[in-house]
Design an enzyme around this catalytic site. Structure first.
Site, PDB file in Angstrom:
ATOM      1  N   ARG A 177      24.432   1.918   8.699  1.00 52.04           N
ATOM      2  CA  ARG A 177      23.059   2.430   8.733  1.00 52.04           C
ATOM      3  C   ARG A 177      22.147   1.226   8.822  1.00 52.04           C
ATOM      4  O   ARG A 177      22.177   0.344   7.966  1.00 52.04           O
ATOM      5  CB  ARG A 177      22.747   3.278   7.494  1.00 52.04           C
ATOM      6  CG  ARG A 177      21.278   3.635   7.391  1.00 52.04           C
ATOM      7  CD  ARG A 177      20.991   4.715   6.380  1.00 52.04           C
ATOM      8  NE  ARG A 177      21.406   6.032   6.856  1.00 52.04           N
ATOM      9  CZ  ARG A 177      20.941   7.179   6.385  1.00 52.04           C
ATOM     10  NH1 ARG A 177      20.049   7.187   5.409  1.00 52.04           N
ATOM     11  NH2 ARG A 177      21.364   8.332   6.866  1.00 52.04           N
ATOM     12  N   HIS A 189      20.550   9.317  15.181  1.00 48.35           N
ATOM     13  CA  HIS A 189      21.281   9.777  13.996  1.00 48.35           C
ATOM     14  C   HIS A 189      22.337  10.788  14.467  1.00 48.35           C
ATOM     15  O   HIS A 189      22.252  11.990  14.184  1.00 48.35           O
ATOM     16  CB  HIS A 189      20.296  10.417  13.013  1.00 48.35           C
ATOM     17  CG  HIS A 189      20.833  10.573  11.625  1.00 48.35           C
ATOM     18  ND1 HIS A 189      22.059  10.080  11.229  1.00 48.35           N
ATOM     19  CD2 HIS A 189      20.294  11.183  10.523  1.00 48.35           C
ATOM     20  CE1 HIS A 189      22.258  10.380   9.958  1.00 48.35           C
ATOM     21  NE2 HIS A 189      21.201  11.038   9.511  1.00 48.35           N
ATOM     22  N   GLN A 210      24.338  13.324  12.168  1.00 51.98           N
ATOM     23  CA  GLN A 210      23.500  14.422  11.668  1.00 51.98           C
ATOM     24  C   GLN A 210      23.537  15.604  12.636  1.00 51.98           C
ATOM     25  O   GLN A 210      23.786  16.744  12.229  1.00 51.98           O
ATOM     26  CB  GLN A 210      22.056  13.920  11.498  1.00 51.98           C
ATOM     27  CG  GLN A 210      21.051  14.998  11.130  1.00 51.98           C
ATOM     28  CD  GLN A 210      21.244  15.527   9.725  1.00 51.98           C
ATOM     29  OE1 GLN A 210      21.310  14.745   8.787  1.00 51.98           O
ATOM     30  NE2 GLN A 210      21.317  16.834   9.559  1.00 51.98           N
ATOM     31  N   ASP A 233      11.651  17.260  10.853  1.00 55.43           N
ATOM     32  CA  ASP A 233      12.066  16.073  10.093  1.00 55.43           C
ATOM     33  C   ASP A 233      10.778  15.368   9.666  1.00 55.43           C
ATOM     34  O   ASP A 233       9.684  15.675  10.173  1.00 55.43           O
ATOM     35  CB  ASP A 233      12.958  15.169  10.976  1.00 55.43           C
ATOM     36  CG  ASP A 233      13.479  13.941  10.232  1.00 55.43           C
ATOM     37  OD1 ASP A 233      13.473  13.952   8.980  1.00 55.43           O
ATOM     38  OD2 ASP A 233      13.880  12.963  10.889  1.00 55.43           O
ATOM     39  N   CYS A 250      16.882  17.902   8.270  1.00 53.69           N
ATOM     40  CA  CYS A 250      18.027  17.037   7.925  1.00 53.69           C
ATOM     41  C   CYS A 250      17.969  16.556   6.481  1.00 53.69           C
ATOM     42  O   CYS A 250      18.993  16.152   5.931  1.00 53.69           O
ATOM     43  CB  CYS A 250      18.069  15.858   8.888  1.00 53.69           C
ATOM     44  SG  CYS A 250      16.569  14.872   8.843  1.00 53.69           S
ATOM     45  N   ARG A 292      27.411  18.077   6.802  1.00 53.54           N
ATOM     46  CA  ARG A 292      27.481  16.629   7.051  1.00 53.54           C
ATOM     47  C   ARG A 292      28.865  16.091   6.651  1.00 53.54           C
ATOM     48  O   ARG A 292      29.403  15.198   7.287  1.00 53.54           O
ATOM     49  CB  ARG A 292      26.400  15.883   6.241  1.00 53.54           C
ATOM     50  CG  ARG A 292      24.947  16.161   6.635  1.00 53.54           C
ATOM     51  CD  ARG A 292      24.637  15.699   8.034  1.00 53.54           C
ATOM     52  NE  ARG A 292      25.046  14.323   8.266  1.00 53.54           N
ATOM     53  CZ  ARG A 292      24.384  13.233   7.846  1.00 53.54           C
ATOM     54  NH1 ARG A 292      23.249  13.358   7.195  1.00 53.54           N
ATOM     55  NH2 ARG A 292      24.848  12.016   8.099  1.00 53.54           N
TER      56      ARG A 292
HETATM   57  N1   CP Z   1      20.040  13.487   6.457  1.00 53.13           N
HETATM   58  C1   CP Z   1      20.424  12.252   6.024  1.00 53.13           C
HETATM   59  O1   CP Z   1      20.916  11.405   6.789  1.00 53.13           O
HETATM   60  O2   CP Z   1      20.215  12.033   4.710  1.00 53.13           O
HETATM   61  P1   CP Z   1      20.361  10.627   3.965  1.00 53.13           P
HETATM   62  O3   CP Z   1      19.274   9.727   4.505  1.00 53.13           O
HETATM   63  O4   CP Z   1      20.179  10.932   2.533  1.00 53.13           O
HETATM   64  O5   CP Z   1      21.716  10.054   4.278  1.00 53.13           O
HETATM   65  N1  NVA Z   2      14.029  10.375  10.450  1.00 58.71           N
HETATM   66  C1  NVA Z   2      14.462  10.148   9.098  1.00 58.71           C
HETATM   67  C2  NVA Z   2      15.824  10.722   8.911  1.00 58.71           C
HETATM   68  C3  NVA Z   2      16.417  10.535   7.559  1.00 58.71           C
HETATM   69  C4  NVA Z   2      17.766  11.142   7.450  1.00 58.71           C
HETATM   70  C5  NVA Z   2      14.445   8.661   8.782  1.00 58.71           C
HETATM   71  O1  NVA Z   2      14.894   7.883   9.638  1.00 58.71           O
HETATM   72  O2  NVA Z   2      13.968   8.274   7.724  1.00 58.71           O
END
Ligand code: CP
Ligand code: NVA
Length: 312
Positions: free
Chosen positions: A100, A127, A130, A222, A262, A290
């Site tokens: 990440r 992502h 997801q 989101d 999400c 997930r």
């Molecule tokens: N939806 C998602 O990726 O959640 P987190 O940021 O908590 O991993």
């Molecule tokens: N768009 C959001 C998704 C988190 C899972 C972010 O990047 O913070």
């Protein structure tokens, strides 16, 4: 299949296989409990995470593998050590690494030097794990995704971009409701258009949520301010205020439409408390899925032969 850093590199058949595998693992988890025996999965996270970390960590464990978590502080990717050196070192020990990070370029560089699969656990741009889980969720609740009107409202962020890729690959009717100032990247739209020609998907951009949401089967949203963009939160709250999913908007969709997010959610911004707590919301089914999507990705990526790409 190589790395899992963007769905654009996957064929529709491969994406469908991954979703089907996730569904199979969900139905029969014990059948996969030794699939990653003797395999070690690294998780390197440079941003916070609840669902993704848990899904991949627990997913690896439940498949019989050994997960190892690295915080950004201890690795200091590209600062303490060059990305290519971390990639090649990890390749000596691990069987796959979930990352990440901020820039998609970091993932691309890491993948270039890794002889083991690199899995995108979220970047600023994408992502993909997801949306794999999201397709499973939509299928479970609503059936064939190509027969539904799916509306995404809000920021053209990593989740939105990945939805664009997955619908462009699999087909269906996706409507993106976004303020003019936040239109999706032209290069992404161009790529998606090419995939749509093959899949017959329809992806349309709307600058009015009211128009986009009419008759929707699925409404997805989101956060307006993604991780890393916190300084823009005040201006974004103003820019996106007409793109909130609230009871008024819900009335314009089909009465049995589902609402997706999400998570984490910023209640009172992109979604109201009443909608996310309401009967149409499926956000915790998404969260649960997930885990199965993460397991399907790990299984497909790690069960393959080592690739040629990694430089030693
Ligand atoms: N939806 C998602 O990726 O959640 P987190 O940021 O908590 O991993
Ligand atoms: N768009 C959001 C998704 C988190 C899972 C972010 O990047 O913070």
């Amino acid at each position: 299949m190589g790395h899992f850093i963007s769905l654009k590199y996957f064929s529709p058949a491969e994406i469908k296989e991954l979703v089907a595998l996730a569904g199979e693992i969900k139905k029969r988890p014990s059948g996969f409990s030794k699939s990653l025996k003797d395999k070690s999965i690294g998780l390197l996270f440079e941003k916070p995470s609840l669902r993704t970390k848990t899904a991949f960590y627990l997913g690896a464990l439940q498949l019989g593998g050994q997960p190892l978590y690295y915080s950004s502080e201890e690795v200091k990717l590209g600062k303490r050590e060059e990305i290519k050196d971390v990639a090649r070192t990890f390749s000596c020990y691990l069987d796959a690494v979930v990352i990440r990070t901020f820039s998609q370029k970091v993932l691309a560089e890491f993948a270039q030097f890794s002889s083991k699969p690199v899995i995108n656990g979220l970047s600023d741009f994408l992502h993909p794990s997801q949306v794999l889980a999201d397709i499973l969720t939509i299928q479970e609740v609503k059936g064939d995704i190509t027969k539904l009107k799916v509306v995404y409202s809000g920021d053209t962020n990593n989740v939105c971009n990945s939805l664009i890729y997955i619908f462009a690959k699999l087909g269906g009717d996706l409507r993106i409701a976004v303020p003019r100032k936040y239109m999706p990247a032209r290069s992404l739209v161009k790529e998606a258009d090419e995939f749509c020609k093959k899949s017959c998907a329809s992806i349309k951009i709307y600058n009015s949520l009211d128009k986009a949401v009419k008759g929707a089967d699925v409404i997805y949203t989101d956060v307006w301010t993604s991780m890393g963009k916190e300084k823009e939160r005040a201006s974004r709250k103003k820019d996106f205020k007409k793109f909130q999913i609230n009871d008024k908007i819900l009335k314009l969709a089909k009465s049995n439409c589902i609402v997706m997010h999400c998570l984490p959610a910023h209640r009172g911004e992109e979604i109201t408390d009443s909608v996310i707590e309401g009967k149409n919301a499926k956000v915790f089914s998404q969260a649960e899925n997930r885990l199965y999507a993460a397991k399907a990705i790990l299984l497909s990526m790690v069960a393959q032969k080592p690739k040629k790409g990694g430089k030693k």
